[in-house]
Design a protein around this motif. Structure first.
Motif: not given
Lengths: 204, 176
Positions: B52-69
């Motif tokens: 029954g454990l609930r997962g979480i959603e990544p931050r909205p800007d997750f992919s943008i931040a990674v690609m910027a880095a």
């Protein structure tokens, strides 16, 4: 397009091919890390660090020896271990989960308090997560991969570099440790509820 | 069935991996042992909670931040084979030896004499062992040697079996 093809494209100079890999695996990595560290923030930070580290070391990835996803989860696990090591060296104090307030931590002794299904579910989620954090790292990793990522035992074995039998043992022992930790937490909660209830009676 | 045998089979029992006869044996024990029954119920409850454990959603800007880095990082290149590094080390070692010879730090005659002495020592040790073997009894000596060899091989195989996943992971090269 398979992960390994995208990796080959990146190694040929197309760094934009990393974006679909991030999109494809970000949810899985964040959730795996959420099962092993304390907060959503830490899980997101470590997941971003995982992707950056994977990109930097992409040249060392050998598709003949492992799947890209397996390699990525190994990096995430290493990042989590380093993070937990640093956290252990910090002064110990009981922390609240980020979505938890001090009021929620205290037992609710109001007579009108009714058991709301949603709140109970949230409380239970927090209790299970807190108990998960108390079990040894190897068991926690196996449990996180199984229950947050819904991985098969063999996939967990590949990710953790252990045998299938070891994974089954880790998960079984992890569940037993979790049951004990939940039992201890329940006992402590019942004790504090009785204590607060007793103090209320004295005040009356 | 005793408690430890039951506990050892409990995970497989709950996962439905036991044979019908083993299931019967575990259930017979559970009917008579309250401690194992409590443990089984606890494990079932934990299983339900974990599912029954609930997962979480990544931050909205997750992919943008990674690609910027990563845009600030150099494009990764395939790692060179370690064989090339090894060949480099060997070449460097030979270059150093030749340089030391020309600088008259080492003398080939002495170096060769030292190597010959070492070979001589090995030959003497070998002939002594053979002599001892013949004096005792050749069959016993050979049997003991083969036995030791077999033990070493079995231990090696067991160690390889135990550490193979780690070795494979190391070869796959997940960065720490």
């Amino acid at each position: 397009m398979p992960d390994e093809t995208l990796v080959a494209l990146i190694l040929q100079g197309d760094s934009g091919a990393f974006a679909p890999l991030v999109e494809r695996h970000k949810r899985g990595i964040v959730n795996f890390l959420f099962g092993t560290v304390r907060s959503t923030e830490d899980a997101n930070d470590l997941a971003q660090e995982t992707f950056i580290r994977a990109y930097t070391h992409l040249g060392t990835f050998n598709p003949q020896l492992a799947k890209f996803s397996t390699w990525l989860y190994q990096i995430a696990r290493n990042a989590a271990r380093t993070h937990l090591g640093k956290e252990r060296r910090r002064p110990q104090h009981e922390e609240l989960f980020e979505d938890e307030t001090l009021e929620q931590r205290l037992p609710d002794t109001r007579r009108e308090a009714s058991p709301d299904a949603m709140i109970l579910a949230d409380e239970e989620q927090r209790a299970v997560r807190a108990a998960l954090l108390s079990v040894p790292e190897r068991m926690r990793t196996a449990l996180s991969l199984r229950y947050y990522r819904h991985m098969e035992y063999q996939e967990i074995a590949d990710t953790m570099n252990v045998s299938l039998g070891n994974v089954k043992t880790l998960i079984h022992r992890g569940k037993a440790a979790l049951a004990r930790a939940l039992g201890r937490a329940r006992g402590a909660r019942d004790e504090s509820t009785q204590e607060v209830g007793g103090r209320e009676l004295l005040c009356l | 069935m005793n408690c430890s045998a039951c506990e050892a089979r409990l995970a497989a029992y709950l996962d439905g991996e036991l044979s019908p006869s083993e299931v019967r044996a575990v259930e017979m024990h559970l009917n008579t042992c309250a401690t194992c029954r409590v443990l089984t119920n606890d494990l079932r409850a934990v299983e339900i909670k974990l599912q029954g454990l609930r997962g979480i959603e990544p931050r909205p800007d997750f992919s943008i931040a990674v690609m910027a880095a990563i845009s600030a990082l150099p494009v990764p290149k395939p790692a060179r084979l370690r064989v090339r590094w090894f060949a480099g080390y060997v070449a460097a070692a030979w270059a150093l030896l030749i340089a030391l010879y020309f600088a008259r730090v080492i003398d080939w005659h002495h170096a060769l004499a030292a190597v010959a002495t070492e070979f001589g020592k090995v030959a003497v040790a070998g002939s002594t062992l053979v002599g001892v073997g013949l004096r005792l009894h050749l069959t016993t000596f050979v049997a003991a040697a083969v036995g030791i060899e077999l033990i070493v091989l079995v231990l090696g195989a067991l160690a390889l079996r135990r550490f193979y996943p780690q070795l494979r992971g190391w070869l796959a090269g997940a960065p720490a």
